[in-house]
Motif scaffolding. Structure first.
Motif, PDB file in Angstrom:
ATOM      1  N   THR A 509      49.228  74.924  57.034  1.00  0.00           N
ATOM      2  CA  THR A 509      48.907  74.113  55.859  1.00  0.00           C
ATOM      3  C   THR A 509      48.275  72.781  56.255  1.00  0.00           C
ATOM      4  O   THR A 509      47.988  71.958  55.392  1.00  0.00           O
ATOM      5  CB  THR A 509      50.190  73.839  55.044  1.00  0.00           C
ATOM      6  N   SER A 513      40.425  66.311  58.510  1.00  0.00           N
ATOM      7  CA  SER A 513      39.994  65.223  57.633  1.00  0.00           C
ATOM      8  C   SER A 513      38.739  65.562  56.848  1.00  0.00           C
ATOM      9  O   SER A 513      38.538  65.111  55.721  1.00  0.00           O
ATOM     10  CB  SER A 513      39.759  63.946  58.452  1.00  0.00           C
ATOM     11  N   ALA A 516      39.963  67.503  53.747  1.00  0.00           N
ATOM     12  CA  ALA A 516      41.172  67.023  53.079  1.00  0.00           C
ATOM     13  C   ALA A 516      40.952  66.825  51.583  1.00  0.00           C
ATOM     14  O   ALA A 516      41.794  67.204  50.754  1.00  0.00           O
ATOM     15  CB  ALA A 516      41.641  65.720  53.722  1.00  0.00           C
ATOM     16  N   GLN A 517      39.816  66.223  51.212  1.00  0.00           N
ATOM     17  CA  GLN A 517      39.556  65.963  49.794  1.00  0.00           C
ATOM     18  C   GLN A 517      39.403  67.269  49.011  1.00  0.00           C
ATOM     19  O   GLN A 517      39.927  67.409  47.909  1.00  0.00           O
ATOM     20  CB  GLN A 517      38.302  65.104  49.637  1.00  0.00           C
ATOM     21  N   SER A 519      40.672  70.153  49.837  1.00  0.00           N
ATOM     22  CA  SER A 519      41.990  70.789  49.810  1.00  0.00           C
ATOM     23  C   SER A 519      42.871  70.177  48.724  1.00  0.00           C
ATOM     24  O   SER A 519      43.565  70.885  47.991  1.00  0.00           O
ATOM     25  CB  SER A 519      42.669  70.644  51.172  1.00  0.00           C
ATOM     26  N   GLU A 520      42.853  68.853  48.617  1.00  0.00           N
ATOM     27  CA  GLU A 520      43.674  68.167  47.611  1.00  0.00           C
ATOM     28  C   GLU A 520      43.250  68.560  46.200  1.00  0.00           C
ATOM     29  O   GLU A 520      44.092  68.805  45.327  1.00  0.00           O
ATOM     30  CB  GLU A 520      43.566  66.659  47.801  1.00  0.00           C
ATOM     31  N   LYS A 521      41.925  68.654  46.001  1.00  0.00           N
ATOM     32  CA  LYS A 521      41.416  69.046  44.687  1.00  0.00           C
ATOM     33  C   LYS A 521      41.857  70.468  44.342  1.00  0.00           C
ATOM     34  O   LYS A 521      42.290  70.757  43.230  1.00  0.00           O
ATOM     35  CB  LYS A 521      39.897  68.936  44.679  1.00  0.00           C
ATOM     36  N   ALA A 523      44.455  72.124  45.568  1.00  0.00           N
ATOM     37  CA  ALA A 523      45.912  72.167  45.407  1.00  0.00           C
ATOM     38  C   ALA A 523      46.334  71.626  44.044  1.00  0.00           C
ATOM     39  O   ALA A 523      47.233  72.173  43.397  1.00  0.00           O
ATOM     40  CB  ALA A 523      46.590  71.381  46.526  1.00  0.00           C
ATOM     41  N   ASN A 524      45.696  70.550  43.576  1.00  0.00           N
ATOM     42  CA  ASN A 524      46.037  69.982  42.268  1.00  0.00           C
ATOM     43  C   ASN A 524      45.647  70.926  41.133  1.00  0.00           C
ATOM     44  O   ASN A 524      46.369  71.076  40.154  1.00  0.00           O
ATOM     45  CB  ASN A 524      45.341  68.631  42.079  1.00  0.00           C
ATOM     46  N   SER A 527      48.230  73.931  41.212  1.00  0.00           N
ATOM     47  CA  SER A 527      49.562  73.530  41.692  1.00  0.00           C
ATOM     48  C   SER A 527      50.675  74.439  41.169  1.00  0.00           C
ATOM     49  O   SER A 527      51.623  74.752  41.892  1.00  0.00           O
ATOM     50  CB  SER A 527      49.848  72.079  41.302  1.00  0.00           C
TER      51      SER A 527
END
Length: 755
Positions: A509, A513, A516-517, A519-521, A523-524, A527
């Motif tokens: 998981t 870097s 990362a952005q 991935s965050e998008k 995941a949100n 979710s």
């Protein structure tokens, strides 16, 4: 003149031994043995029993009050124990003492005794005369059928319990020692006859005469040899009804709650029970298997209640011991009786276990378990308890001792602190469990028959969080992404591009870097589905560890119920239904068809309820005032100027918070026309969708703060944990920064004191 002097002298010497009383349910261990009336005092003689080492106290606000009199007569003094101080019960477990009050008016024939505080002892309708008795005093008790031990009829001060109903006396006629009694219940009349013969009651209703005894132990009792069998789970309901012995509306209590555990979703529901004016209550309760339930009220708290789907239990409460009628009466009497064989009591064994190592502790509990089983077998051989009671108790002994063994890391440190008189905050580390510690658990714990045992729900919880096994384990995207396809996850083009990269390059998981952005998008956006899948993976890994460490098979009722609770508990507690595809995937390994169908139906019901809740009103979703974080609280309060405000800091995931919110709901209804507001504050740890679904069920003013704003308030009110309640008066001043757990009537008094 002589007559007047004689009347005063007679009153001065009046003595009533063992007076008849009405309601004495708040503490049945408190008995009035004598009342002495003089022209200067009223003296009540008491005998109170309690466990040696426990304490009692006679507070200054203790009083007596004549029935229909306005004034209370407060206590003047005490003989036999200290006044307004804690008195430790002696080794005998009994205390005899006298309470001295001002004199009563001569015309007073009935008095009440009480303590002017919540939870205080109260005894109602203490009779100083017996002029109004319709029947001889010997009638007023419970009477059991001599041939089978069933409670047949009970005569009380104003009512008669018969045929699982509560009747009023309409007329009493007598011929010699035979009484003909006409009873009334909601327009229905019933005529019975009864006479006392050598201490027994010969009773005749519509059938032949029956001989009744006042002592149930002297009755012949047929023993039922049938046992519980499959299916142990069924979609049905039980009826819980009964009578509060000598109930009076002066108690001020009109409701009780029945706590019913739901073993499928791991929740406990409080069922409201309304008390009628004559003390009768009736409630039909959805019930899916035989189980123990718990009555909670200001009148009595009873644990010895067992209900079964499709059957009715009638219960008389408020006396020394509960009494039972109906199909489940014998089983409830038997299971209550079997409490006497219990060997493990924390208070009695703590000195013995305080310094034990894990295997020593396990061996000691195994010894107690064997003694308890031998005692149960001996009782059963006497042919005095039913096969069902034996079956339930046998299973419960196995499970309750397993629970105690799995609680070594709680029980032994606690016992060590108690024996050595260490403070509660002292940290005591329990010794690590050896590798063979859990050898007492086998596949017999995985059988559906265990549903009969009251301790099975606790056992499931202990297995879910077993010491040293429930640890975080790793997972990676290559595992998550394929499983997401089995849920409501629907990737768009950007998601698919990200998936291809992750499947080709990522083993865990951890994200570099550069991605990362993205991935965050991702995941949100997904979710909800990701959370379901990660929980699924962790659960499967835990099951594998359980099997290797303890030997519990992958299939069986235990695994089905662990899965059921972990999947459906958030759905119920946080009102977050799951889409059908995801739910089908999460439950694919559940074998029991009833459990699976129940969760699907429950999920559908929650979906519908969320829609209904949002139309009900009574809740207000407020925007947070646009001010600096340290000014948030004052800005919120400014909106409710001139009102008392109860502020509740909570979260959607906090079970004690939700329990407290449910408990206080009747108080909000009681105060709805008063100048009071209930304000609920949470933060971003309450997921937005869950928050939006839950707040419509909580009447009041709602705020969801950002993390910085919450931290300011946590610092302001020293909030170390939730729930945390704050009381603000009409002037906007905080009068109580942390309200401890209190009952609704005490909370009401606290609120009203600040109007």
């Amino acid at each position: 003149m002589l007559l007047i002097i004689y009347a005063i002298d007679s009153f001065a010497q009046k003595k009533i031994d063992y007076p008849q009383v009405g309601f004495n349910g708040t503490n049945p261990n408190v008995k009035i043995t004598r009342v002495v009336l003089t022209d200067s005092n009223t003296v009540l003689y008491f005998r109170t029993t309690a466990r040696p080492g426990d304490w009692i106290r006679i507070p200054k606000n203790t009083y007596i009050q004549g029935k229909n009199e306005n004034d209370k007569l407060f206590i003047k003094g005490v003989k036999g124990i200290p006044f307004n101080q804690q008195y430790t019960m002696p080794d005998s477990g009994a205390a005899n003492y006298q309470l001295i009050f001002p004199p009563l008016k001569q015309q007073v024939a009935v008095i009440d005794y009480g303590e002017e505080q919540d939870g205080g002892w109260k005894i109602y309708d203490i009779e100083l005369e017996q002029k109004n008795r319709l029947l001889p005093t010997e009638f007023y008790k419970e009477w059991y059928n001599k041939s089978n031990g069933q409670l047949e009829i009970a005569f009380y001060n104003q009512t008669v319990v018969l045929d699982r109903k509560v009747w009023a006396y309409q007329n009493v006629a007598s011929k010699g020692n035979r009484f003909t009694i006409t009873l009334l219940n909601n327009g229905e009349t019933k005529k019975i006859s009864a006479q006392l013969i050598k201490g027994n009651l010969v009773y005749r209703g519509s059938n032949e005469s029956i001989e009744l005894l006042a002592n149930r132990n002297h009755c012949d009792k047929a023993v039922d040899k049938s046992v519980f069998h499959e299916p142990y789970l069924k979609n049905d309901s039980a009826v819980f009804s009964g009578y509060i012995k000598n109930y009076t509306s002066r108690l001020g209590t009109k409701t009780m709650s029945l706590a019913v555990n739901n073993i499928i979703n791991g929740t406990q529901k409080l069922v409201l029970i309304k008390i009628q004016e004559n003390g009768y209550f009736y409630q039909k309760i959805p019930l899916y298997h035989f189980q123990q339930v718990f009555l909670r009220s200001d009148i009595a708290n009873e644990n010895d209640i067992y209900l079964e789907p499709g059957k009715e239990l009638f219960m008389v409460i408020g006396g020394d011991k509960p009494q039972y009628m109906g199909e489940l009466a014998k089983l409830n009497y038997d299971l209550s009786r079997l409490n006497a064989i219990r060997q493990f009591d924390y208070y009695s064994v703590q000195k013995k276990v305080a310094n034990m190592k894990p295997n020593e502790y396990k061996a000691y509990l195994t010894q107690l378990q064997n003694i308890e089983n031998r005692k149960l077998d001996s009782v059963y051989r006497l042919n005095i308890i039913s096969a069902k009671a034996f079956q339930v108790k046998k299973l419960d002994i196995k499970l309750s001792y397993a629970n105690n063994m799995m609680e070594y890391h709680w029980i032994v440190p606690s016992a060590f602190k108690s024996v050595n008189k260490l403070p509660n905050n002292e940290k005591v580390i329990a010794e690590q469990y050896p590798n063979d510690y859990y050898s007492f658990i086998g596949n017999d714990f995985n059988k559906a028959e265990n549903l009969l045992a009251p301790s099975f729900n606790t056992f499931i919880n202990r297995i879910r969080f077993i010491e040293n096994l429930r640890q975080m384990v790793s997972y990676h995207y290559k595992e998550i992404i394929p499983l997401l396809k089995k849920t409501a996850y629907r990737p768009d083009a950007e998601d698919k591009s990200f998936e291809e990269y992750m499947m080709a390059n990522q083993q865990s998981t951890q994200i570099d870097s550069a991605h990362a952005q993205l991935s965050e998008k991702w995941a949100n956006k997904h979710s909800t589905e990701i959370q379901l899948i990660t929980a699924y993976i962790l659960r499967k890994q835990y099951y594998a560890k359980l099997q290797s460490a303890i030997g519990i098979a992958e299939k069986g009722i235990l695994k089905d119920l662990i899965t059921a609770q972990e999947v459906s508990n958030p759905m119920v507690q946080q009102l977050t239904p799951v889409d059908e595809n995801s739910l089908a995937f999460l439950l694919e390994d559940v074998e029991n068809p009833f459990i699976k169908e129940y969760i699907f139906n429950n999920n559908l019901a929650i979906t519908q309820q969320v829609k209904i809740n949002k139309k009900n009103g009574g809740y207000f979703m407020n925007s947070t005032p646009t001010v600096e974080a340290d000014q948030i609280f004052d800005a919120i309060l400014a909106r409710y100027k001139g009102k008392v405000v109860v502020v509740d800091f909570w979260a959607t995931w906090c079970a004690p918070c939700l329990s407290g919110i449910e408990r206080i709901a009747p108080l909000k209804e009681d105060l709805k026309d008063k100048d009071v507001e209930f304000v609920y504050i949470t933060n971003e740890t309450s997921p937005l969708q869950t928050y939006n679904n839950m707040t419509p069920t909580i009447k009041g003013q709602h705020y969801r703060l950002k993390s910085d704003e919450w931290r300011y308030l946590a610092d302001k009110f020293s909030i170390s944990g939730i729930p945390h309640m704050v009381l603000v008066n009409k002037e906007g001043k905080v009068v109580n920064p942390h309200i401890a757990f209190i009952e609704n009537n005490e909370m009401k008094r606290l609120v009203e004191a600040n109007f």
